[in-house]
Design a protein around this motif. Structure first.
Motif, PDB file in Angstrom:
ATOM      1  N   GLY A  11       0.807  -1.212   0.000  1.00 34.55           N
ATOM      2  CA  GLY A  11       0.000   0.000   0.000  1.00 34.55           C
ATOM      3  C   GLY A  11       0.843   1.266   0.000  1.00 34.55           C
ATOM      4  O   GLY A  11       0.555   2.216  -0.733  1.00 34.55           O
ATOM      5  N   VAL A  12       1.898   1.285   0.806  1.00 30.00           N
ATOM      6  CA  VAL A  12       2.780   2.453   0.840  1.00 30.00           C
ATOM      7  C   VAL A  12       3.492   2.618  -0.501  1.00 30.00           C
ATOM      8  O   VAL A  12       3.630   3.730  -1.021  1.00 30.00           O
ATOM      9  N   ARG A  19       2.411   1.707  -3.405  1.00 27.72           N
ATOM     10  CA  ARG A  19       1.443   2.206  -4.382  1.00 27.72           C
ATOM     11  C   ARG A  19       1.255   3.714  -4.233  1.00 27.72           C
ATOM     12  O   ARG A  19       1.130   4.452  -5.223  1.00 27.72           O
ATOM     13  N   ALA A  20       1.212   4.210  -2.983  1.00 31.68           N
ATOM     14  CA  ALA A  20       1.078   5.650  -2.754  1.00 31.68           C
ATOM     15  C   ALA A  20       2.286   6.410  -3.293  1.00 31.68           C
ATOM     16  O   ALA A  20       2.155   7.504  -3.861  1.00 31.68           O
ATOM     17  N   HIS A  34       2.043   6.665  -7.015  1.00 34.66           N
ATOM     18  CA  HIS A  34       1.027   7.661  -7.368  1.00 34.66           C
ATOM     19  C   HIS A  34       1.627   9.063  -7.362  1.00 34.66           C
ATOM     20  O   HIS A  34       1.332   9.878  -8.247  1.00 34.66           O
ATOM     21  N   GLU A  35       2.480   9.368  -6.397  1.00 33.29           N
ATOM     22  CA  GLU A  35       3.102  10.688  -6.341  1.00 33.29           C
ATOM     23  C   GLU A  35       4.028  10.902  -7.533  1.00 33.29           C
ATOM     24  O   GLU A  35       4.103  11.996  -8.087  1.00 33.29           O
ATOM     25  N   GLY A  85      -8.814   1.893  -7.295  1.00 34.04           N
ATOM     26  CA  GLY A  85      -7.918   2.332  -6.228  1.00 34.04           C
ATOM     27  C   GLY A  85      -8.533   2.172  -4.855  1.00 34.04           C
ATOM     28  O   GLY A  85      -7.864   1.739  -3.903  1.00 34.04           O
ATOM     29  N   THR A 119      -7.254  -0.357  -1.823  1.00 36.65           N
ATOM     30  CA  THR A 119      -7.012   0.146  -0.469  1.00 36.65           C
ATOM     31  C   THR A 119      -7.809  -0.639   0.563  1.00 36.65           C
ATOM     32  O   THR A 119      -7.294  -1.001   1.630  1.00 36.65           O
ATOM     33  N   GLU A 162     -10.106   4.940   5.214  1.00 38.66           N
ATOM     34  CA  GLU A 162      -9.698   5.730   4.055  1.00 38.66           C
ATOM     35  C   GLU A 162     -10.157   5.066   2.761  1.00 38.66           C
ATOM     36  O   GLU A 162     -10.613   5.732   1.828  1.00 38.66           O
ATOM     37  N   GLU A 220      -4.059  17.178  -1.875  1.00 38.50           N
ATOM     38  CA  GLU A 220      -4.978  16.510  -2.803  1.00 38.50           C
ATOM     39  C   GLU A 220      -5.281  17.354  -4.038  1.00 38.50           C
ATOM     40  O   GLU A 220      -5.827  16.840  -5.011  1.00 38.50           O
TER      41      GLU A 220
END
Length: 312
Positions: A67-68, A70-71, A74-75, A111, A115, A162, A273
Motif C-alpha cells: 500500500g505504501v 502504491r502511494a 502515485h506521487e 484504487g 485500499t 480511508e 490533494e
C-alpha cells in the motif's frame, strides 16, 4: 468646534502565497525518503516473521508495504504543472449549479478497492495473530507479538476507513475538487461533500496543522474558509477577512465587527490533494469573499478570464 471625519482604511491587496510545484525525480524521491524507510522496515519485519514461523504476522506487513509503495508510485505519476480551473456543474444541497472548478486528484473505484483489500488483509492478519498469540504464546515474545498485532489492527482500521471514503467518492460521480458557485463554496473530497455560503464567510486562511509542517518548503498544507453560523445575530462590518496563520499568508480585506456571530467549523481544503494551483485558489476565495458584485460571474468564462489575469 470642528469635527474630524476619518475615512475607513482601504482594503489591502492580497499578497501572493506561493506553493512550489510538486518535485519530480530525485527531488521527489528525497521528500519520500520516510516512505521508502517505512517500506523497507515493513518488508524486513515481514521476512523476519516468516523466518520466525509467524506467517500470519507477515501477511499484513507485506500488504502495508504494498500500500505504501502504491502511494509512492502515485506521487511520481502526478504531473509537474498545476491543472487549470475550468467550468463545471456541481450538485449542491439545493440542486445542480454552474461553478468554477479547481480540480483535485481523481479517485477510482479500483484504487478504493485495492485500499480496502490491503486494509482487510491487515485487519484479518492482525486479529488472527492476536488470537494465536493469546491462546498459544508464552513469555516475553507473547507480549511483544500481541503489542505489534494490536498496533497493526489500529492501522488496518484507519486504512479501511480511508478506502471506504475513496469508494464513496468514486461512486458519487462528482469529480473531487473545490467548486465556486455564485452563492456558495463546495468542497468535494474523501471526507465528503461540504458547503459554505459566501455571505457567511468571515476569513480565508492558509496554514499548516498546529505543530506540523507536512509540505515543508512547498507551502502551507491547508486552506481554511471560516464562516459564521447562518442566521446568527449581527452582521460583519466591512468585507470578509483573509489573513496569515502558522506559516500561511493571505490578505486583510476588512475585519468583521464584534457582532459577526459565532464561528462554525471551517471548510478545509487539503492542498496535498489539489491538482490546481492552491495559490490561485486562495486568491480566488479571497477575491470573491470580499467582492460580492463579482460572484455572479462564477461558473462562466468571465471568471476564468479573471483567474488568468495577474490579479483575480
Amino acid at each position: 468646534m470642528s469635527s474630524v471625519h476619518e475615512s475607513a482604511p482601504a482594503p489591502r491587496p492580497a499578497p501572493r502565497t506561493a506553493w512550489a510545484p510538486r518535485h519530480r525525480g530525485l527531488k521527489l524521491a528525497h521528500h519520500l525518503v520516510p516512505a521508502f524507510v517505512v517500506i523497507a522496515v515493513l518488508l524486513g519485519l515481514g521476512a523476519a516473521s516468516v523466518g520466525a514461523g509467524k506467517p500470519l504476522l507477515a501477511a499484513p506487513m507485506a500488504a502495508l508495504a504494498f500500500g505504501v509503495g502504491r502511494a509512492v508510485l502515485h506521487e511520481f505519476r502526478r504531473g509537474e504543472d498545476w491543472a487549470a480551473p475550468t467550468g463545471a456543474d456541481v450538485e449542491t444541497s439545493s440542486g445542480p449549479r454552474a461553478a468554477t472548478w479547481f480540480p483535485s486528484s481523481p479517485v477510482s473505484l479500483a484504487g478504493g478497492a485495492v485500499t480496502v483489500g490491503v486494509a482487510v488483509v491487515t485487519v484479518v492478519g492482525a486479529i488472527a495473530t492476536e488470537a494465536k498469540t493469546v491462546l498459544l504464546g508464552d513469555g516475553g515474545a507473547r507480549v511483544l507479538t500481541a503489542t505489534a498485532a494490536a498496533g497493526l489492527l489500529v492501522v488496518g482500521f484507519l486504512v479501511l476507513r480511508e478506502g471506504l471514503r475513496m469508494l464513496r467518492l468514486a461512486a458519487s460521480g462528482q469529480a473531487p475538487g473545490v467548486y465556486l458557485t455564485r452563492s456558495r463554496i463546495v468542497v468535494v473530497d474523501r471526507r465528503g461533500h461540504h458547503e459554505a455560503y459566501w455571505k457567511d464567510v468571515v476569513s480565508v486562511l492558509a496554514r499548516d496543522p498546529r505543530g506540523r509542517k507536512p509540505l515543508g518548503d512547498r507551502g502551507p498544507a491547508l486552506i481554511e474558509v471560516h464562516t459564521r453560523a447562518s442566521g446568527a445575530a449581527g452582521t460583519a462590518s466591512g468585507g470578509p477577512r483573509s489573513s496569515a496563520a502558522s506559516g500561511g499568508a493571505a490578505s486583510d480585506a476588512g475585519a468583521p465587527g464584534p457582532g459577526a456571530g459565532r464561528r462554525t467549523r471551517p471548510l478545509i481544503v487539503d492542498v496535498q490533494e489539489l491538482d490546481a494551483d492552491p495559490g490561485l485558489l486562495l486568491r480566488a476565495l479571497g477575491h470573491y469573499a470580499a467582492h460580492a458584485a463579482d460572484r455572479p460571474e462564477l461558473g462562466t468564462d468571465k471568471a476564468l478570464s479573471r483567474l488568468d489575469s495577474p490579479t483575480p
